[in-house]
Enzyme design. Structure first.
Site, mmCIF file in Angstrom:
data_model
loop_
_atom_site.group_PDB
_atom_site.id
_atom_site.type_symbol
_atom_site.label_atom_id
_atom_site.label_comp_id
_atom_site.label_asym_id
_atom_site.label_seq_id
_atom_site.Cartn_x
_atom_site.Cartn_y
_atom_site.Cartn_z
ATOM 1 N N ARG A 14 24.163 35.446 26.716
ATOM 2 C CA ARG A 14 23.130 36.256 27.383
ATOM 3 C C ARG A 14 21.794 35.516 27.433
ATOM 4 N NH1 ARG A 14 22.209 41.716 29.133
ATOM 5 N NH2 ARG A 14 24.353 42.289 28.656
ATOM 6 N N GLU A 72 16.781 48.302 26.542
ATOM 7 C CA GLU A 72 16.391 46.931 26.220
ATOM 8 C C GLU A 72 15.371 46.303 27.170
ATOM 9 O OE1 GLU A 72 20.228 44.844 24.233
ATOM 10 O OE2 GLU A 72 20.583 45.814 26.165
ATOM 11 N N PHE A 128 19.677 41.338 22.860
ATOM 12 C CA PHE A 128 20.944 40.623 22.648
ATOM 13 C C PHE A 128 20.905 39.183 23.157
ATOM 14 C CE2 PHE A 128 25.637 40.184 22.941
ATOM 15 C CZ PHE A 128 26.006 40.781 21.745
#
Length: 815
Positions: free
Chosen positions: A330, A750, A364
């Site tokens: 990611r 997020e 993440f």
């Protein structure tokens, strides 16, 4: 004609009032009053059994060592101790790695970080267990640890193989570019610092299984791993999660070891067992956000538009794989952030170190990847003598230029990422334009230049940074969810789904979706704790997908029930299907004459029950369109992108490095908001947490691999005084999601975290003003006052060097 106002109460009759709490309405968190009054029950608040035992774990004293000898006799004979276990006492699997092996539930012979669990003690009280654990006698053969990313890169010491994305010919583009710039940065990790620490309470059942109450974002993984360490089938273990006092990713994998150890001890003793970590143990023994060492080599044309880039991101993964493969992926996916890299090569390394295994944290890996993109933008701007916002806007996805053509002579659409996904429904150009206008960016820029020219020591900085964050689990099979909906005969509704509540308002949003489908008041819907015996095989509540997945699954269950209800209504009332609808807590039936009959929802449900109509259903959802080929590094890993931007203004004391955030303006895209107040709260909290990661929160290890920042006295999370003095948050209006998400909403958990990058960029801007914006200051993160002061001194030196160079050039010209 319907009566609009009840003259006796001056209120709309029930059937004339819109249902309260449906989607799009701002509703308070379903547990808000319980939170503030202390009535919310967390795992540690649950009544204890009279024979319940408490756990403390004995961990390694060294970062890397072999166990030569272990004597636990004093531990076993200590007061109150009822059981002591080592790896030899584990009935089933001994490795509890969530994806790849490498996480022993208890160490057998080789320790790989300070605090790694070796044995566990169950005693009648926590204090007795803690005193007993200290009596262990362990001899070690101490080995040399690898503690830094740099050493791991040099030794090629990785937890997983290196991965790469490639688009076009980056080497050729760099060679031919008008300007070529290189840079590097070190981005430190972050402690989750959830208010409720890690905890699990386990109760043996009569059939050899376990009832597990845990503070976990992933109940199914806890269920599976507890079953595996006990050597029983998964259906013997049931996991219950009512709420967490914060998670932020720290309870996605890190909650499972506590449940496993408690279950092994419960199995051994036949008694209920609770394992609640002390704050110091929690910080030392559980994973954190990954440190990242990033480098870039970028080539740009005369306008600062990127022609090619080579980027490396190297994550400090700790001692085991955990989720690092996907996290570094990611970071690679987001190393472009909002910018078209053109010809690009992005390489990601998963570095092994003898420190606690790093794990999931809000974003993440995405935030660490975005940092290199924003570093590049600032550095290009300083090199070109342009305002950083100008350079950012020129490099946005979807900004087309007549002079930039593809190989076949067509104007480059500039909308394809380095991993092959087309950036669709791109709102960033107009979002940024709206924010720069509403925040008076250019007016304030000029005012700041005047201020800095007149102020010898205090310097202001300003930065606008965007966010383009991909929404979906990058592991495809995790993009699925289930739900269970019951309607009882009084019209009340019971909802259970696979998502977990950690304060983010997921339960409320999914309940609003159910209320919307049945057109009833929100207080009609009761959400139960997340239980693996109600909704099985759930994905973690992570990747900002909690509402996207579980909301759609719950809606699917509602639609299945409604289908049966409407078929019954058409038969019962002898009308066509398009003549019945649900509205304002009623079934509305329109007869052939156009007259409406309003039947209270509860009465209609009772009729349906008497008519033997199913009033319960499961629901299921899987995210469409997504795919990714790891062999080629190409695909569409994300269903859609969430967008946002923030403008932050700071003031820096260049004599001390201290600073203050004066103002932040945020404009964020949540599609069609399900609950505006919850969404705005998430944006505010995410921004402050992101700002804390980049400014105040510093993880410090000594040269032996021991964590020194292991408590609130040595680790500074942002407080109220650190928040912007002037804080303005607005949702982008009238922009429903271009993809078919639940009611066209977008994820909010997020993406706004990365808006905190604007503060870091503004700090660099303030320091750069010392050298008349001709130098891009080095500033790793967190940008503590000490770090900022070092950047100030580096900029002063660069300014002096530039003066000397300018003077030498002038002398040469004069000569």
């Amino acid at each position: 004609m319907r009566k609009l106002i009840d003259t006796n109460t001056n209120e709309l009759p029930m059937r004339e009032r819109p249902s309260k709490g449906k989607t799009g309405q701002s509703m308070k968190h379903e547990s808000a009053e319980k939170h503030v009054t202390g009535k919310a029950v967390y795992v540690d608040d649950m009544p204890e059994y009279p024979n319940q035992l408490h756990v403390v774990v004995g961990g390694s004293k060294y970062a890397h060592a072999k166990i030569k000898l272990m004597n636990l006799s004093a531990v076993r004979s200590a007061p109150g101790v009822e059981a002591v276990i080592t790896v030899k006492d584990v009935p089933g699997h001994t490795d509890i790695g969530p994806v790849f092996p490498g996480d022993p539930v208890l160490v057998s012979d080789e320790c790989e970080f300070i605090g790694q669990p070796i044995f566990a003690v169950a005693a009648q009280s926590f204090e007795q267990a803690k005193k007993a654990a200290a009596l262990a006698e362990i001899e070690y053969d101490v080995l040399e640890p690898v503690l830094t990313v740099e050493k791991a890169l040099k030794d090629k010491f990785f937890v997983r193989p290196t991965h790469q994305h490639k688009r076009g010919d980056s080497a050729k583009a760099l060679e031919n570019a008008a300007h070529r710039i290189q840079g590097e940065q070190y981005v430190k990790g972050q402690e989750h610092f959830y208010l409720e620490g890690q905890v699990s309470s386990v109760v043996p059942t009569e059939d050899g299984g376990m009832e597990v109450f845990t503070s976990s974002q992933h109940p199914t993984e806890v269920q599976k791993l507890v079953a595996e360490v006990l050597g029983v089938s998964i259906n013997k273990v049931q996991v219950d999660v009512r709420r967490m006092g914060g998670g932020f990713g720290g309870k996605e994998t890190q909650a499972a070891p506590l449940a496993c150890i408690a279950a092994i001890l419960a199995n051994k003793t036949g008694k209920p067992v609770k394992y609640r970590m002390s704050r110091q143990d929690d910080m030392e023994m559980t994973g954190k956000r990954h440190d990242f060492y990033n480098t870039y080599d970028v080539g740009v044309d005369e306008q600062g538009i990127i022609q090619g880039a080579e980027i490396m991101v190297a994550g400090k993964c700790g001692n085991s794989p955990d989720l690092s493969d996907a996290i570094v992926d990611r970071a690679m996916f987001h190393s472009d952030n909002a910018y078209y890299l053109n010809n690009a090569t992005v390489t990601g390394h998963r570095c092994k170190t003898h420190t606690v295994s790093a794990t999931a944290y809000r974003g993440f890996g995405g935030p660490q990847g975005m940092m290199v993109a924003e570093l590049m933008m600032d550095d290009i701007a300083r090199h070109m003598g342009e305002d950083p916002l100008t350079i950012r806007k020129r490099n946005l996805y979807g900004i087309k230029y007549d002079h930039i053509k593809t190989d076949d002579g067509q104007i480059d659409e500039r909308n394809q990422t380095h991993y092959g996904q087309t950036v669709e429904h791109n709102l960033l150009p107009e979002l940024i334009e709206e924010l720069e206008n509403t925040s008076d960016y250019w007016k304030r820029r000029e005012e700041i230049k005047v201020f800095n020219a007149q102020s010898p020591f205090m310097k202001k900085g300003l930065a606008l940074t965007p966010v383009k964050f991909g929404i979906s689990f990058t592991v495809q099979f995790l993009n699925q969810a289930g739900a269970l909906v019951h309607i009882y005969t009084d019209g009340s509704i019971h909802l259970s789904h696979g998502g977990t509540e950690m304060g983010q308002g997921l339960f409320l949003k999914v309940a609003q979706i159910v209320a919307e489908e049945f057109q009833v008041d929100l207080d009609t819907v009761q959400v139960s704790s997340t239980r693996t015996d109600k909704v099985p095989n759930t994905s973690p509540t992570a990747a900002s997908s909690g509402t996207d997945l579980n909301g759609m699954a719950a809606r699917d269950a509602c639609l299945r029930i409604k289908d049966g209800l409407f078929k019954f209504a058409t038969e019962h009332y002898q009308v066509e299907e398009d003549k019945v609808r649900l509205e304002s807590n009623h079934l509305v039936v329109t007869n052939a004459a156009g007259e409406e009959q309003w039947v209270p929802f509860a009465d209609f449900v009772q009729q349906a029950y008497m008519g033997r109509v199913p009033l319960s259903s499961t629901g299921f959802y899987k995210t469409p369109k997504i795919h990714y080929d790891r062999e080629t590094g190409k695909g569409r890993p994300f269903y859609y992108y969430a967008n946002g931007a923030a403008v932050s203004e700071v003031i820096v004391d260049t004599l001390t490095g201290e600073y203050k955030v004066l103002r932040t303006d945020i404009l964020h895209d949540v599609g069609r908001s399900l609950n505006p107040s919850i969404d705005i709260g998430q944006i505010e909290g995410a921004f402050v947490q992101g700002m804390g990661w980049l400014t105040t929160e510093e993880l410090v290890w000594n040269n032996q691999g021991k964590l020194l920042s292991n408590g609130p006295a040595t680790y500074k999370i942002p407080a109220v005084g650190d928040a912007p003095i002037d804080f303005r948050v607005k949702l982008l209006e009238d922009r429903p999601n271009g993809e078919a998400t639940v009611y066209r909403s977008k994820a909010v958990g997020e993406p706004p975290f990365m808006l905190g990058i604007s503060v870091w960029s503004a700090l660099r801007d303030a320091v750069s003003s010392i050298a008349d914006y001709r130098f891009s200051p080095p500033m790793n993160t967190p940008a503590t006052p000490e770090c900022v002061l070092n950047a100030v001194m580096a900029t002063e030196r660069a300014k002096e060097a530039q003066w000397a160079q300018d003077a030498a050039t002038a002398d040469s010209v004069n000569a």
